[in-house]
Design a protein around this motif. Structure first.
Motif, mmCIF file in Angstrom:
data_model
loop_
_atom_site.group_PDB
_atom_site.id
_atom_site.type_symbol
_atom_site.label_atom_id
_atom_site.label_comp_id
_atom_site.label_asym_id
_atom_site.label_seq_id
_atom_site.Cartn_x
_atom_site.Cartn_y
_atom_site.Cartn_z
ATOM 1 N N ALA A 166 0.827 -1.209 0.000
ATOM 2 C CA ALA A 166 0.000 0.000 0.000
ATOM 3 C C ALA A 166 0.857 1.252 0.000
ATOM 4 N N LEU A 167 1.915 1.260 0.830
ATOM 5 C CA LEU A 167 2.736 2.457 0.933
ATOM 6 C C LEU A 167 3.591 2.669 -0.316
ATOM 7 N N CYS A 168 4.050 1.584 -0.911
ATOM 8 C CA CYS A 168 4.936 1.711 -2.066
ATOM 9 C C CYS A 168 4.174 2.003 -3.354
ATOM 10 N N ALA A 169 2.830 1.855 -3.327
ATOM 11 C CA ALA A 169 2.033 2.121 -4.520
ATOM 12 C C ALA A 169 1.465 3.521 -4.499
ATOM 13 N N LEU A 170 2.115 4.454 -3.798
ATOM 14 C CA LEU A 170 1.608 5.819 -3.665
ATOM 15 C C LEU A 170 1.654 6.552 -4.994
ATOM 16 N N ALA A 171 0.814 7.581 -5.123
ATOM 17 C CA ALA A 171 0.751 8.348 -6.369
ATOM 18 C C ALA A 171 2.087 8.995 -6.670
ATOM 19 N N SER A 172 2.589 8.815 -7.879
ATOM 20 C CA SER A 172 3.903 9.334 -8.248
ATOM 21 C C SER A 172 3.883 10.848 -8.385
ATOM 22 N N ALA A 173 2.708 11.418 -8.558
ATOM 23 C CA ALA A 173 2.639 12.871 -8.720
ATOM 24 C C ALA A 173 3.144 13.594 -7.500
ATOM 25 N N GLU A 218 -2.888 10.372 0.053
ATOM 26 C CA GLU A 218 -1.887 9.450 -0.490
ATOM 27 C C GLU A 218 -0.547 10.121 -0.747
ATOM 28 N N ASP A 219 -0.264 11.216 -0.058
ATOM 29 C CA ASP A 219 1.026 11.871 -0.224
ATOM 30 C C ASP A 219 2.152 10.895 0.108
ATOM 31 N N ALA A 220 3.232 10.982 -0.642
ATOM 32 C CA ALA A 220 4.314 10.003 -0.530
ATOM 33 C C ALA A 220 5.409 10.418 0.437
#
Length: 267
Positions: free
Chosen positions: A12-19, A91-93
């Motif tokens: 879940a954490l590694c699939a965060l929005a790349s934007a 979903e901020d990374a």
């Protein structure tokens, strides 16, 4: 259900929005290695349930930041997972961890890019004048206390005020930091956060409760965090560790579900 939820944390954490990563600043040099602060007995009681939370992610982040306490990092990722589950945070990374169990003379603020599993900042950070001298000891959620607050926050909008370019924080922990916005607990640069001051007086200067940072990196750090990133401020306080809904075995149950719904209506 608790175990199954934690097993999925890394994915879940590694699939965060790349934007979210497009705004990230360049990394700054890390400080030299120092011994991790010893955990208090009350903090140790939470190790068993914090450890499974994204072990591979924690390993990767700890490798980037070898001076961080893995237990504190585990709690931070667990709290982030719980806050996301109840829609208290987006979903901020970016994940920030402040370890107030360490003296102010140590770089005790870490900022991670979770998507890239990379350390962005490791910095000094001040605590409130009534929280302690070099070592923090007391925390408050009350206006006028001039103390720092514990627990999880979301970094919100920027503004320019008395302390220059600053970042508002919204506390996610009822009774511990949910008055942060009303108290104007913000991240800002301050001249009393400097290595020179550490050498001259044996500690950083102190704020009125804000996690103040060096002026030279304040704007870059604030721009990295603003817009919804997760900030986790730790201290082995027995009441907070026992009562924090984000660290409960059931992730706060219905209490956080209601808090998440309320937060969504406010956004």
């Amino acid at each position: 259900m608790r175990v199954l939820l934690k097993i999925t944390t890394l994915a879940a954490l590694c699939a965060l929005a790349s934007a979210a990563t497009a705004k990230l600043g360049a990394p700054v040099p890390r400080a030299g290695a120092s011994a991790p602060a010893p955990a208090a007995a009350d903090a140790a009681a939470t190790v068993a349930r914090a450890a499974p939370a994204g072990v591979a992610l924690i390993d990767a982040l700890a490798q980037q930041a070898p001076t961080i306490d893995r237990h504190v990092l585990s709690l931070a990722t667990e709290a982030l997972q719980c806050a996301r589950r109840h829609q208290q945070v987006g979903e901020d990374a970016v994940l920030s961890v402040i370890d107030y169990s360490r003296p102010s003379t140590e770089r005790r603020l870490w900022v991670f890019d979770l998507a890239r599993q990379r350390l962005l900042f490791q910095e000094w950070v001040a605590h409130g004048r009534n929280t302690g001298d070099n070592l923090a000891a007391r925390f408050s959620n009350s206006d006028g206390s001039y103390m720092s607050s514990l627990g999880a926050f979301t970094a919100q909008e920027t503004y320019t005020g008395h302390n220059g370019y600053s970042l508002r924080l919204r506390g996610l922990e009822p009774g511990f930091n949910d008055n942060a916005r009303d108290r104007a607990i913000v991240i800002h640069g301050a001249p009393y956060v400097s290595e020179a001051l550490i050498h001259s007086q044996g500690r950083l200067g102190r704020s009125l409760g804000c996690p103040a940072v060096r002026p030279a990196i304040a704007r870059q750090l604030i721009d990295t965090l603003q817009g919804g990133s997760f900030v986790f401020a730790y201290y082995p306080d027995s009441q907070w560790l026992k009562r924090s809904q984000l660290l409960m075995a059931d992730c706060g149950g219905g209490q956080l579900a209601q808090a998440g719904a309320d937060a969504s209506r406010r956004r």
